[in-house]
Design an enzyme around this catalytic site. Structure first.
Site, short mmCIF file in Angstrom:
data_model
loop_
_atom_site.label_atom_id
_atom_site.label_comp_id
_atom_site.label_asym_id
_atom_site.label_seq_id
_atom_site.Cartn_x
_atom_site.Cartn_y
_atom_site.Cartn_z
N HIS A 1 1.18 -1.15 0.29
CA HIS A 1 -0.06 -0.01 0.61
C HIS A 1 0.26 1.47 0.08
O HIS A 1 1.59 1.34 0.43
CB HIS A 1 -1.21 0.20 1.18
N GLU A 43 -5.22 1.85 2.27
CA GLU A 43 -5.03 0.91 3.42
C GLU A 43 -5.54 1.35 5.04
O GLU A 43 -6.22 0.74 5.32
CB GLU A 43 -3.59 0.62 3.51
#
Lengths: 342, 341
Positions: free
Chosen positions: B62, B204
């Protein structure tokens, strides 16, 4: 002055280890005064003016800054430490710092927020449960790079920001040091003694011995003082405000200031159109606490720059306050040494 | 070592959840040398096709970092903010921040001096909502420069510690992004029989949202996601932590594919790649939670880089763990073309 202030803020000088700051100051004042270093490490600088002083004047600032000292190393190679001076305990966590003469980078962290209990998340971490991680793999590795007693300082910082503000490390009290360097390098009316003292943050110790040695009639302490001019702090609780000029105190927790000098400072500021304010709470303290009770007593005044987030790695001051403070101090030095102190 | 420069470039780029574009640009620039095509999806995730083929293996990390978001402009240059992701509130006071306005604006998180605090207040950690950020601007100037919704990052440098360890903000999960890029470099001249894709996903920290859409779009058969996990310090429970410098952490959990976890472990042993096992009882709180249930389901494994001081401006890693993570991913991809799946 601001250039000198910047260079001073980038140096580390945690109490008892002011050498780098002292060396820098000497490099700036050498040739402009007679200076010497006393037994504790303070600089005593006698500046010759155009005339002999009518009253013996001492101007004093401290060289040291708050920080930490390494007190131990644990098996994991993490450094244990104590605060040196009144470090605000709330600003220690989540920082990178410089350790020892080698200026190793270390970081101060704890277990991650994910692993903290609800209680732990809400409670400020006591400083004695923290440690400094320099990346050492174990105790032996750490001790090959660091010695007990090494000082630890916050990261160097000096940066103008916003509308005329400056943020920096150790603005308390490099501001005073920078102004005194400027005064020494300029032409003064009367002889004046300047002391750049050690160990203010651990109990006003350098000022005590330096003022004994100088034995002045009048003293001016140049400092930085707490400003709490935040949106949800009102009235007198703000203590003083950035942008309202230098702060002249009538009383703080270390000193009840000489009333004549206090009045004189305000009248001089008014005559010359310099903004000037006082503190609206009896808070803080500085080297005046040691100087005004030196020998048989010394009439003492403190002039300070209002400073937000003092004793943190990011102090904030306003440039115009510093310029106004320098202007006022120059006039005070002229008048006090010239015997016009009432 | 080139990995350290890459880590610095990635970690010092700016990308708070929901405003990842600056970090995405840096990641895209790195990706282009390995990829057939690179795109940014509508959410803001970077997706890249390295090579078409079957089975299609996805390597993922991420892009976003935790931070704050401007919620209110006050007087005299002070503003209020909300948390974006799991911010450790205990360390906010007197931190330097950068407001990601059109022209970045620097600030300091303000604090009342200790003498104005009651003994009780002094022990309590302030709510994000109680804090002000001091930009030093006049009220008028602040309104010209900063808008509600601008994201805020912690300002912290990239520092080298002893033993090659490094510290910075946002190593969660730019260290993972670096590991994926390094794996692609290791695979650059390998003749692969499988397909390969990479995603650097947004948001995320807000619940693995970017991975949801990116994995839908990429439609992989197999995936390995890379995140960071806890490296042990003496104040943390040992059984919940890996060891800094102890090698890549192979995830084992009911929600991860056992075949992938086993294959990663076997490969680490075979290729003598330093590794440690990280066992979790359910969801992993990583992109794997989204990827495994994408479309009709994806066989997904998790590799974690041990990291100290997660979600702070001083996240600390050992780049050797990035390297072992990259090597293991590369070996996994090489094998995926054969009968591994």
């Amino acid at each position: 002055m601001l250039k000198i202030l910047e260079e001073l803020c980038l140096l580390s000088g945690v109490s008892g280890n002011e050498g780098a700051v002292r060396d820098y100051i000497i490099s700036r004042i050498d040739g402009f005064c007679d200076w010497r270093i006393d037994s504790l490490g303070s600089i005593i600088a006698a500046k010759q003016g155009k005339k002999r002083a009518i009253k013996k004047l001492l101007v004093s600032s401290h060289m040291d800054e708050v920080g930490f000292i390494v007190t131990g190393v644990n098996e994991a190679g993490l450094l244990l430490f104590s605060a040196v001076g009144g470090v605000d305990a709330r600003v220690v966590l989540g920082r990178s710092v410089l350790v020892g003469p080698g200026k190793l980078t270390g970081v101060i962290g704890t277990k991650a927020v994910h692993m903290q209990s609800a209680d732990e998340r809400e409670t400020a971490v006591p400083m004695d449960s923290l440690y400094i991680d320099i990346g050492a793999k174990d105790k032996e590795d750490a001790l090959s790079h660091v010695a007990l007693g090494d000082r630890v300082s916050f990261q160097p910082l000096y940066q103008p920001f916003g509308s005329g503000l400056i943020r920096g490390k150790a603005l308390d009290d490099r501001i005073g040091c920078a102004m005194m360097i400027e005064l020494i390098r300029s032409e003064l009316e009367y002889d004046t003694v300047f002391t750049f003292v050690v160990q203010e943050e651990v109990g006003l110790r350098g000022a005590r011995t330096a003022s004994y040695t100088v034995d002045p009639e009048i003293a001016i302490v140049l400092e930085a003082t707490t400003a709490a001019d935040l949106p949800d702090v009102s009235g007198e609780k703000q203590v003083c405000k950035l942008g309202n000029g230098p702060v002249v105190s009538f009383m703080d927790r270390s000193t009840s200031y000489d009333n004549g000098l206090y009045q004189k400072a305000f009248s001089l500021a008014k005559e010359n159109g310099i903004p000037c304010q006082t503190k609206t709470m009896i808070a803080g303290g500085n080297d005046a606490g040691a100087i005004h009770v030196s020998r048989g007593g010394v009439r003492t005044l403190a002039v300070s720059a209002p400073c937000r987030y003092i004793h943190s790695p990011v102090c904030v001051v306003k440039e115009s306050d510093l310029l106004h403070m320098a202007e006022l101090v120059k006039l005070l030095v002229r008048d006090f040494a010239g015997g016009k102190d009432e | 070592m080139e990995t350290i420069e890459l880590l610095e470039r990635l970690a010092q780029s700016r990308g708070v959840a929901g405003q990842e574009s600056a970090a995405a640009e840096v990641a895209c620039a790195e990706l282009k040398q390995y990829a057939e095509s690179v795109a940014v999806d509508p959410m803001g995730s970077v997706t890249a096709v390295i090579k078409r083929g079957s089975p299609l293996v996805l390597l993922d990390a991420h892009l976003d970092e935790i931070g704050l978001i401007v919620t209110w402009l006050g007087d005299n240059g002070f503003l209020k903010a909300g948390a974006v992701g799991g911010v450790d509130r205990r360390l906010l006071i007197a931190q330097e921040v950068v407001i990601l306005a059109e022209e970045p604006v620097e600030g300091v998180i303000a604090s009342k001096p200790p003498h104005l605090l009651s003994a009780e207040e002094e022990k309590k950690v302030p709510k994000v909502d109680d804090l002000w950020i001091d930009t030093g601007y006049t009220s008028e100037e602040l309104r010209k420069r900063v808008k509600l919704g601008d994201r805020i990052i912690f300002k912290s440098g990239f520092h080298k510690l002893l033993g090659g360890r490094v510290c910075s903000k946002a190593l969660d999960d730019r260290a993972g992004v670096a590991a994926v890029l390094r794996a692609l470099e290791l695979l650059k001249n390998e003749p692969l029989s499988c397909g390969l894709a990479a995603t650097f996903t947004c948001q995320e920290e807000l619940g693995c949202l970017g991975a949801k859409t990116a994995s839908y779009t990429v439609e992989p058969d197999l995936a390995v996601t890379v995140d960071v996990s806890f490296a042990h310090t003496p104040d943390a429970p040992e059984h919940k932590c890996g060891k800094l410098g102890g090698g890549t952490m192979i995830g084992i959990s009911p929600t991860l594919d056992k075949g992938v976890s086993d294959a990663l472990t076997a490969l680490a042993q075979e290729k003598e790649i330093p590794y440690q096992l990280e066992v979790m009882g359910g969801l992993t709180s990583t992109n794997a939670d989204s990827i495994t249930v994408s479309r009709g389901g994806v066989k997904c494994g998790l590799l974690s880089i041990p990291l100290r001081y997660m979600h702070t401006p001083i996240e600390t890693i050992d780049p050797a763990d990035v390297e072992s993570t990259a090597r293991l991913m590369a070996e996994f991809v090489k094998k995926a073309g054969g009968k591994n799946a």
